[in-house]
Design a protein around this motif. Structure first.
Motif, PDB file in Angstrom:
ATOM      1  N   PHE A  27       0.830  -1.203   0.000  1.00  9.92           N
ATOM      2  CA  PHE A  27       0.000   0.000   0.000  1.00  9.92           C
ATOM      3  C   PHE A  27       0.861   1.248   0.000  1.00  9.92           C
ATOM      4  O   PHE A  27       1.816   1.357   0.752  1.00  9.92           O
ATOM      5  CB  PHE A  27      -0.886   0.038   1.244  1.00  9.92           C
ATOM      6  CG  PHE A  27      -1.714  -1.181   1.414  1.00  9.92           C
ATOM      7  CD1 PHE A  27      -2.314  -1.777   0.314  1.00  9.92           C
ATOM      8  CD2 PHE A  27      -1.901  -1.747   2.658  1.00  9.92           C
ATOM      9  CE1 PHE A  27      -3.080  -2.924   0.464  1.00  9.92           C
ATOM     10  CE2 PHE A  27      -2.662  -2.887   2.819  1.00  9.92           C
ATOM     11  CZ  PHE A  27      -3.249  -3.474   1.725  1.00  9.92           C
ATOM     12  N   MET A  28       0.499   2.211  -0.828  1.00 10.90           N
ATOM     13  CA  MET A  28       1.180   3.498  -0.766  1.00 10.90           C
ATOM     14  C   MET A  28       0.180   4.633  -0.888  1.00 10.90           C
ATOM     15  O   MET A  28      -0.944   4.445  -1.341  1.00 10.90           O
ATOM     16  CB  MET A  28       2.273   3.592  -1.814  1.00 10.90           C
ATOM     17  CG  MET A  28       1.855   3.224  -3.205  1.00 10.90           C
ATOM     18  SD  MET A  28       3.265   3.391  -4.291  1.00 10.90           S
ATOM     19  CE  MET A  28       3.837   1.734  -4.476  1.00 10.90           C
ATOM     20  N   VAL A  29       0.603   5.789  -0.429  1.00 15.20           N
ATOM     21  CA  VAL A  29      -0.243   6.969  -0.488  1.00 15.20           C
ATOM     22  C   VAL A  29       0.146   7.743  -1.732  1.00 15.20           C
ATOM     23  O   VAL A  29       1.275   8.168  -1.860  1.00 15.20           O
ATOM     24  CB  VAL A  29      -0.008   7.847   0.757  1.00 15.20           C
ATOM     25  CG1 VAL A  29      -0.853   9.089   0.696  1.00 15.20           C
ATOM     26  CG2 VAL A  29      -0.306   7.046   2.008  1.00 15.20           C
ATOM     27  N   LEU A  83       0.024  10.872  -3.902  1.00 15.41           N
ATOM     28  CA  LEU A  83      -0.340  12.278  -3.978  1.00 15.41           C
ATOM     29  C   LEU A  83       0.040  12.887  -5.327  1.00 15.41           C
ATOM     30  O   LEU A  83      -0.245  14.040  -5.587  1.00 15.41           O
ATOM     31  CB  LEU A  83       0.355  13.073  -2.860  1.00 15.41           C
ATOM     32  CG  LEU A  83       0.067  12.595  -1.441  1.00 15.41           C
ATOM     33  CD1 LEU A  83       1.000  13.260  -0.454  1.00 15.41           C
ATOM     34  CD2 LEU A  83      -1.377  12.855  -1.068  1.00 15.41           C
ATOM     35  N   TRP A  84       0.709  12.080  -6.154  1.00 16.62           N
ATOM     36  CA  TRP A  84       1.208  12.620  -7.417  1.00 16.62           C
ATOM     37  C   TRP A  84       0.168  12.488  -8.516  1.00 16.62           C
ATOM     38  O   TRP A  84      -0.606  11.545  -8.529  1.00 16.62           O
ATOM     39  CB  TRP A  84       2.482  11.883  -7.838  1.00 16.62           C
ATOM     40  CG  TRP A  84       3.611  12.078  -6.910  1.00 16.62           C
ATOM     41  CD1 TRP A  84       3.726  11.548  -5.662  1.00 16.62           C
ATOM     42  CD2 TRP A  84       4.771  12.871  -7.119  1.00 16.62           C
ATOM     43  NE1 TRP A  84       4.893  11.957  -5.085  1.00 16.62           N
ATOM     44  CE2 TRP A  84       5.555  12.784  -5.958  1.00 16.62           C
ATOM     45  CE3 TRP A  84       5.229  13.654  -8.185  1.00 16.62           C
ATOM     46  CZ2 TRP A  84       6.769  13.434  -5.826  1.00 16.62           C
ATOM     47  CZ3 TRP A  84       6.442  14.291  -8.054  1.00 16.62           C
ATOM     48  CH2 TRP A  84       7.199  14.188  -6.885  1.00 16.62           C
TER      49      TRP A  84
END
Lengths: 158, 439
Positions: free
Chosen positions: A72-74, A76-77
């Protein structure tokens, strides 16, 4: 050649992963049923065995997760393409690589510590369940190396 | 321990949170960012080494309680490949298909049934997105609405028992898991009801289609077919409450029961399906629980510097009453739930807030339910809203494009959360029916 190895190694890991999940059911079921029937003796090692395979399934899943890019990653790009995408992937991969090396380096110590120790109930060698840490380190380095190579190529050729 | 450390708690927490957020922004996976945030501290502190990172992750996984996670994921996957889900869809459609926005109503009710069997919202979001989003698109629902309702209804899985979050919370903070299971029933049903209300309003405003009412015979038939599946929650919750088995064992029972249903009763399981279910379970278990390990190391370091205690001393001086504290706790979990997965959030924040809850006299079960419901909402709030991310991914749209509808649907759900905070009896009356000590 190397790519074939990582592919088959990845396949092997997914098989082991599925197998370890399947095996998990066995000791816990045994633990429940032995309580209610006299036919099955209540073994004391069921809980320990379940934990052993549980540790392996988490670590195998974490190894496979790097190959498949499913951790899992966040995000924002905005969606990136081509070189910019590869550059960002490389930056993130360098940090994960550091993490992998930590697991490899200190995982080896961690496993060596356990060489002469055995578990409390089943008296299994403890290094069996310490081994996934250095193994995860090596595996991540291998999979990350492959991905970083691809991204470097994109960066070079555009 | 303070005094013997190289860094003071302020500097240490600044390094940890600074590195963590910087790495998240660079798209380093959450699990790895948490571990790397601990690394500078392990190197700087004389008494610690990176060996501690290895040891703390090991300690986190060496736990019989967390074992419930793969079991509940496996139950959900077996239900999907083995035809249990299809039968529950049929039943939901006969029950609520004739309401305005029929298919979306079915979506919510299926989530409720699913929640009673599996304890994992991510599994719910993944399987229902595949079932509903395409189908709703064909019937003329807007994509953002479909993604939003699928994601917000998936959170029911961790509020309605059994629930992975309840097992983790109960195991970590020593609260009766049977009690938590009972406490989750009322808020879960209430949230499902307000979601159905929201769908009703949307459907009226946008003229979403509806199905013809099912006949009584059809409905009874559908209930008959689904009854074996609907018995699962009774077995799990009953077994836990009456002490037939532990929480982890109850999750294993759910697996065995689902496997027996799909193989012996519905007969839809083949080897390929089984392998697929096992592998999917392993994949999700790996990435979700690996994160718990590094979060535990992170939480362990925070505790090492007694950072939580320092933060709380401040809050205690505000002199809040139980209700204000309840809202404060919910607020903290909602914010943390936006950036962290729910299990690491319990590991790090739940343990931090426990003394605060205790100091104002919140019942441990009430405190747990405030935390769990708030964290469940965090599953659909960005940037880290796993259920929303899964639903949007399957629909092939960006998360931001579904946000407006998600927030509209969350408003009435916040109402339920406020009710839970202000009216403890709502969650406490069911567990209190049982004499203390039996749960």
């Amino acid at each position: 050649m190397l790519r074939k190895i990582t592919f088959w190694y990845g396949q092997l890991l997914t098989w082991l992963l599925a197998a370890s999940v399947a095996i998990l059911i066995f000791p816990v079921s045994l633990q429940i049923f032995s309580r209610y029937t006299a036919l099955i003796p209540s073994y004391i090692w069921t809980e320990e065995m379940a934990r052993f395979f549980f540790i392996w399934s988490i670590m195998l899943g974490a190894m496979v997760g790097i190959r498949e890019g499913t951790h899992f990653m966040v995000d924002l790009w905005p969606p990136l393409q081509g070189r910019a995408r590869s550059a960002l992937r490389l930056v993130a991969a360098v940090f994960v690589l550091v993490f992998a090396l930590v697991f490899l380096w200190w995982g080896i110590d961690f496993t060596r510590f356990a060489f002469n120790r055995i578990s409390e109930l089943a008296e299994l060698p403890l290094w069996y369940i310490h081994l996934p840490w250095p193994l995860a380190g090596v595996t991540w380095v291998l999979f990350l190396g492959e991905q970083m190579w691809d991204d470097l190529k994109v960066l070079a050729t555009g | 321990m303070i005094g013997a450390t190289v860094l003071d708690p302020g500097t240490a927490s600044m390094i940890m949170f600074g590195v963590f957020f910087a790495l998240l922004a660079l798209r380093v996976p959450v699990a790895f960012a948490l571990g790397l945030a601990c690394l500078p501290i392990f190197i700087i502190e004389e008494r610690l080494t990176p060996q501690n990172l290895v040891q703390e992750t090991f300690n986190a996984y060496n736990s019989f309680i967390l074992l419930a996670v793969p079991f509940f994921l496996l139950t959900a996957n077996l239900m999907n490949v083995g035809g249990i889900t299809t039968r529950l869809v049929r039943l939901s459609r006969d029950l609520v298909g004739h309401f305005p926005g029929g298919l979306a109503q079915v979506n919510v009710v299926l989530s409720l049934f699913f929640a009673g069997i599996s304890g994992s919202s991510t599994a719910d979001a993944a399987s229902q997105s595949k079932i509903f989003i395409e189908a709703q698109r064909k019937e003329g629902y807007h994509d953002s609405f479909s993604v939003a309702i699928t994601a917000v209804s998936a959170v029911l899985a961790v509020i309605v028992p059994p629930s992975i979050l309840m097992i983790v919370w109960g195991g970590l903070l020593t609260v009766s898991i049977g009690g938590l299971f009972l406490a989750g029933i009322v808020p879960g049903v209430l949230i499902a009801l307000v979601q159905m209300g929201t769908v009703h309003v949307y459907a009226k405003l946008r003229n979403y289609p509806t199905y013809p009412r099912a006949t009584l015979v059809e409905t009874i038939k559908a209930i008959g077919v689904a009854i074996p599946a609907l018995m699962t929650p009774v077995i799990i919750i009953g077994g836990k409450i009456f002490g037939w088995f532990t929480a982890t064992e109850s999750a294993c029972i759910a697996v065995l029961y689902a496997a027996a249903l799909t193989m012996l009763v519905y007969r839809e399981m083949d080897w390929k399906g089984l392998h697929h279910a096992l592998l999917e379970t392993g994949r999700l278990t790996g990435v979700a629980l690996f994160c718990v390990g590094t979060a535990s190391a992170f939480g362990w370091l925070l505790a090492y510097y007694q950072i939580p205690k320092a933060l709380l001393e401040n809050v205690v001086t505000w002199g809040m009453g139980p209700i204000a504290t309840g809202f404060f706790i919910a607020g903290v979990f909602l914010v943390v739930g936006c950036i962290l997965d729910a299990i690491p959030a319990i590991v790090i924040v739940g343990t931090v807030l426990e003394p605060l809850a205790k100091s104002v006299g919140l019942d441990p079960i009430h405190f747990a339910m405030i935390g769990i419901v708030s964290l469940a909402f965090g599953l659909v709030t960005p940037p880290y809203g796993l259920c929303l991310m899964i639903a949007a991914h399957i629909a092939g749209m960006r998360v931001v494009d579904a946000l407006k509808d998600v927030f509209i649907m969350l408003i009435p759900m916040f109402g339920v959360l406020a009710l839970v905070i202000m009216w403890p009896q709502l969650v406490l009356f069911l567990p209190r029916l049982f004499p203390p000590g039996t749960l």
